[in-house]
Scaffold this motif. Structure first.
Motif, short mmCIF file in Angstrom:
data_model
loop_
_atom_site.label_atom_id
_atom_site.label_comp_id
_atom_site.label_asym_id
_atom_site.label_seq_id
_atom_site.Cartn_x
_atom_site.Cartn_y
_atom_site.Cartn_z
N ILE A 113 0.89 -1.17 0.00
CA ILE A 113 0.00 0.00 0.00
C ILE A 113 0.92 1.21 0.00
N LEU A 114 0.78 2.06 -1.02
CA LEU A 114 1.70 3.18 -1.21
C LEU A 114 1.29 4.37 -0.36
N ILE A 115 2.16 4.72 0.58
CA ILE A 115 1.97 5.90 1.42
C ILE A 115 3.33 6.59 1.55
N ASP A 116 3.38 7.87 1.19
CA ASP A 116 4.61 8.65 1.35
C ASP A 116 4.53 9.46 2.63
N ALA B 86 -11.80 -0.05 16.49
CA ALA B 86 -11.65 0.90 15.39
C ALA B 86 -10.19 1.35 15.37
N PHE B 87 -9.66 1.51 14.17
CA PHE B 87 -8.30 2.01 14.05
C PHE B 87 -8.22 2.89 12.80
N GLY B 88 -7.23 3.78 12.79
CA GLY B 88 -7.06 4.69 11.67
C GLY B 88 -5.80 4.39 10.89
N LYS B 89 -5.87 4.66 9.59
CA LYS B 89 -4.71 4.49 8.71
C LYS B 89 -4.81 5.53 7.58
N PRO B 90 -3.66 5.99 7.08
CA PRO B 90 -3.68 6.97 5.99
C PRO B 90 -4.06 6.32 4.66
N THR B 91 -4.64 7.12 3.80
CA THR B 91 -5.01 6.67 2.46
C THR B 91 -4.56 7.74 1.45
N ARG B 92 -3.92 7.31 0.39
CA ARG B 92 -3.48 8.27 -0.63
C ARG B 92 -4.67 8.71 -1.47
N ILE B 93 -4.87 10.02 -1.54
CA ILE B 93 -5.94 10.61 -2.35
C ILE B 93 -5.28 11.45 -3.45
#
Length: 812
Positions: free
Chosen positions: A565-568, A589-596
């Protein structure tokens, strides 16, 4: 370019509420008072008390709220502490209806009298079963009976003797002839003084030993005498009937006083009108069925099936002899039979299904008559037949016991017991969704459940409420025999309660979770041989709870670290920004970044939501995209056409997307693409926006920040990384200590913003710019670059359209 600076960063003390243990007026939970009541639910308590105290029709109670907020515990405590009126409900009895056995008779007696009436009837039957057979064996009874039999037999013999004498004079004799299974008298001629059948006489005639004329006379005389014989037989039968009548009259004369005396004894003790009527029927039927007491018990294969005296017994359906006040029934399994009872059936020796009043069984609904019944709404709704029967009974205040099978036209019995008047206060417990569903879809619901009690999942955090929280902690420790908590342990539990509530000035009332944390903290304390539970034990329990259910989070984290999963988290990219998503997995519940990403071009398609086009976008997300399109038009399309086609995508998203918390993030990606300004990848963004460009609060802010922090930590903290959040979410922050410590050391940053302008300035390092009086923007600002690009796109569209039109005109 106008460089932007002076961005607001949150200080560590704003990222987490911490309870100073010194504020607690005791050293451990042992020193505080134990919680006796319900805390944090004043609104619900007031509603429940109102419903319990109003006795009018329809004031039943429906309790809503999250699981673990104390709904069931509260109603139990309130019902236990409810001021008792001292009024015990009546006993409920069914007895046989001798006129119509299919409709058993209902009798309601004051509490305790039902048991006495049942015992009195049982004693009477047992007494009759003993005394009457004894009397039937007595000389007094048998002598008179034998006398009646002898007198009647003498009459029969006298008539028969007279007939025999008359027959003998005519040359005939009376004999007994076997006719199948029966024997009946007949006449035969006397030849030489001996009875000789006609066939033998005929043989003598053929042999010439008997005159034929004499035979004919005998035949004629036989016909005359046969008619007289029939009259004699009729007379004999009448005498037998007379004998039976006389014996029955003697039975009645001798046994009736015993029955009447036994029934009168009960009649004098119970003056109820229905009982008097019933006892009259009992007396009459016992006298008419005296043979019941003459039946001898059969043994072996011929052993009698069933009790012939069942008709005279009492079915005490509800016995309140031991009940002191209004009954309180908690039905945990409200299926039809448990709740409303049943009418049992049995199979006879010939395979025929049978039932009677004695097989009527009660359920919780009748046991709660005159008091309170507590059930779970969902359990009642999913059980066939329960809801409609409950609703009908509460509405009409009358309850009819019937078989569950009869609801579906599978009738195994025609028994229809007399309806029972009921007065039950029903308390149903469920969530708000089920309440709303019933309220809008069932027109009767609002008439029979007029009181709604809502349990809140949070309470205000004040000094007094902290003391109440500690008293609850002590209650759990005592009830579950847990180790006591010291000051630090209590503070850690209160802080976790704030984290669960999601707001710094609130405490969670989901006490089931708090109780579980205490149990597990006690476990860890015992493992370490500690005398008290401290902060480390509480934190270990909390971490352990999440570690058990965080497999999916760990898998997603692995994919990010492996760059599947590509995250910079470093550098800057045009049209690309890190959004923050929350994954909801039941209690976890947990949070994670998502590339937009966003790509823009000349065109008239406006903002294209790729997720929506792929049918992977929820309604709230679709609304957020439409709002951001409205913001762009309002900001930049006041003096020119909006000739823009912009596509938005959540990269590597293969499931559904919903919520509008990424709408501000999507705007930044579009602005970056238009202005060709790179966005910082070391900062993640969350926040929804309105059409004016104002940032609005979102949910799951703690999980989102912590999710991006974990990714940055795994890839290496650079000291510039951070998260942009709506300023309104500051009050929701209860971040993990590790995040707070890194913010304090300057390794991670949290930027609160109010507008899109603030956010784009942080992400690009360029001032957003303001609009001047002539409708243009300051040069060298983000908005200026965007506006210029939109002018260029508009002009390009205009030129393209004009050229296309000219070509079409030439072609035409």
């Amino acid at each position: 370019m106008k460089k932007a600076s002076g961005f607001t960063r949150l200080s560590p003390e704003k990222l987490r509420w911490t309870l100073d243990p010194k504020e607690l007026p005791f050293d451990s939970s042992d020193e505080c008072e134990q919680c006796e009541g319900i805390i944090g639910q004043e609104r619900a308590l007031k509603a429940i008390r109102t419903g319990l105290e109003i006795k009018s029709l329809g004031y039943n109670i429906f309790i809503t709220g999250m699981v673990g907020t104390g709904r069931t515990t509260t109603i139990k405590q309130l019902l236990e502490k409810l001021e008792k009126t001292g009024k015990t409900p009546d006993d409920i009895i069914y007895v046989n209806n001798f006129d119509n056995p299919n409709e058993p008779m209902l009798i309601m007696l004051p509490a305790g009298k039902g048991r006495r009436f049942r015992e009195a009837m049982n004693r009477m039957i047992e007494m009759l079963k003993t005394n009457i057979p004894e009397m039937l064996k007595s000389n007094y009874y048998t002598e008179r009976r034998d006398q009646i039999l002898q007198e009647q037999q003498n009459k029969q013999q006298e008539h028969l003797k007279q007939f025999e004498e008359e027959v003998a004079k005519e040359g005939f004799a009376v004999i007994q002839v076997q006719m199948g299974l029966y024997v009946r008298p007949d006449l035969v001629p006397l030849v030489d003084g001996k009875p000789t059948p006609f066939n033998k006489v005929e043989a003598l005639v053929r042999q010439g030993k008997f005159e034929k004329e004499k035979l004919e006379k005998l035949r004629k005389k036989y016909g005359e005498l046969s008619e007289k014989l029939e009259k004699v037989l009729i007379t004999m039968k009448k005498i037998e009937q007379e004998t039976s009548k006389l014996l029955k009259e003697w039975d009645s004369q001798s046994i009736t006083p015993i029955i009447k005396g036994a029934v009168d004894e009960i009649r004098n003790k119970f003056k109820d009108e229905k009982i008097v009527t019933y006892l009259d029927d009992v007396e009459q039927n016992l006298i008419q069925d005296i043979n019941l007491f003459k039946v001898q018990k059969k043994e072996g294969p011929e052993k009698q099936i069933g009790d012939p005296f069942t008709l005279y017994k009492v079915n005490l359906l509800i016995d309140n002899a031991e009940q002191k006040n209004e009954p309180v029934v908690m039905e945990t399994n409200p299926n039809y039979n448990n709740l409303f009872g049943s009418i049992e059936v049995s199979s006879s020796r010939y395979g025929i299904l049978e039932t009677d009043f004695s097989k009527i069984k009660s359920g919780s609904f009748l046991k709660a008559n005159g008091g309170y019944l507590v059930i779970n709404a969902l359990d009642a709704l999913i059980e066939p037949g329960v809801w409609n029967t409950l609703k009908r009974s509460l509405r009409n205040q009358i309850f009819e016991i019937q078989n569950f099978a009869s609801l579906y036209l599978i009738s195994t019995t025609t028994l229809k017991p007399e309806p029972i008047p009921i007065d039950v206060k029903v308390v149903m417990i469920s969530d708000t969704d089920i309440y709303n569903l019933l309220y809008y879809l069932d027109k009767d619901f609002k008439k029979i459940f007029k009181i709604k009690a809502e349990f809140d999942s949070e309470m205000k955090k004040e000094k007094n409420s902290l003391l109440e929280y500690t008293s609850f902690i002590k209650k759990i420790c005592i009830d579950d025999k847990l180790m006591p908590l010291n000051r630090e342990g209590i503070a850690a539990v209160c802080e976790y309660g704030t984290r669960l509530a999601g707001r710094q000035h609130k405490l969670s009332t989901r006490f089931n979770i708090i109780a579980d944390v205490l149990r597990e903290a006690s476990y860890w304390a015992k493992n370490e041989n500690a005398k008290q539970i401290n902060r480390s034990h509480v934190e270990k329990a909390i971490d352990g709870r999440f570690d058990r259910i965080s497999l999916i989070e760990d898998k997603v984290q692995e994919l990010i670290e492996e760059e599947t999963i590509l995250i910079d988290t470093k550098g800057s990219v045009v049209g690309q920004v890190n959004g923050l998503s929350v994954y909801l997995l039941g209690e976890f519940a947990f949070g994670k970044p998502t590339r937009i990403t966003a790509r823009t071009s000349v065109g008239r398609a406006g903002v294209i939501n790729i997720e929506r086009e792929a049918d992977m976008s929820g309604r709230t997300h679709n609304k957020g995209v439409l709002i951001l399109a409205g913001y762009l038009r309002g900001k930049y399309a006041q003096n020119k056409p909006f000739s823009l086609s912009a596509s938005l995508a959540f990269e590597q998203s293969y499931g559904g997307i919903d919520g509008d918390s990424a709408s501000s993030t999507e705007v930044y990606a579009i602005l970056s693409s238009l202005a060709e300004l790179p966005l910082r990848q070391d900062i993640a963004v969350t926040g929804s926006l309105n059409q004016k460009g104002e940032i609005q609060p979102i949910g799951g802010v703690n999980e989102k920040i912590e999710g991006f922090f974990e990714v940055c930590k795994a890839k290496g903290l650079s000291g510039s990384q951070g998260v942009i959040i709506p300023v309104q979410n500051i009050k929701n922050l209860m971040l993990k200590k590790e995040v707070v410590e890194n913010v304090e050391k300057g390794r991670f940053h949290i930027y609160p913003i109010k507008t899109i302008d603030e956010g784009i300035s942080i992400l690009t390092g360029i001032e957003a710019g303001t609009m001047k009086e002539d409708g243009t923007f300051e040069e060298g600002t983000v908005h200026y670059l965007v506006d210029e690009k939109l002018k260029y796109l508009a002009q390009s569209w205009k030129t393209f359209s004009k050229d296309k039109e000219e070509k079409e005109n030439k072609t035409g």
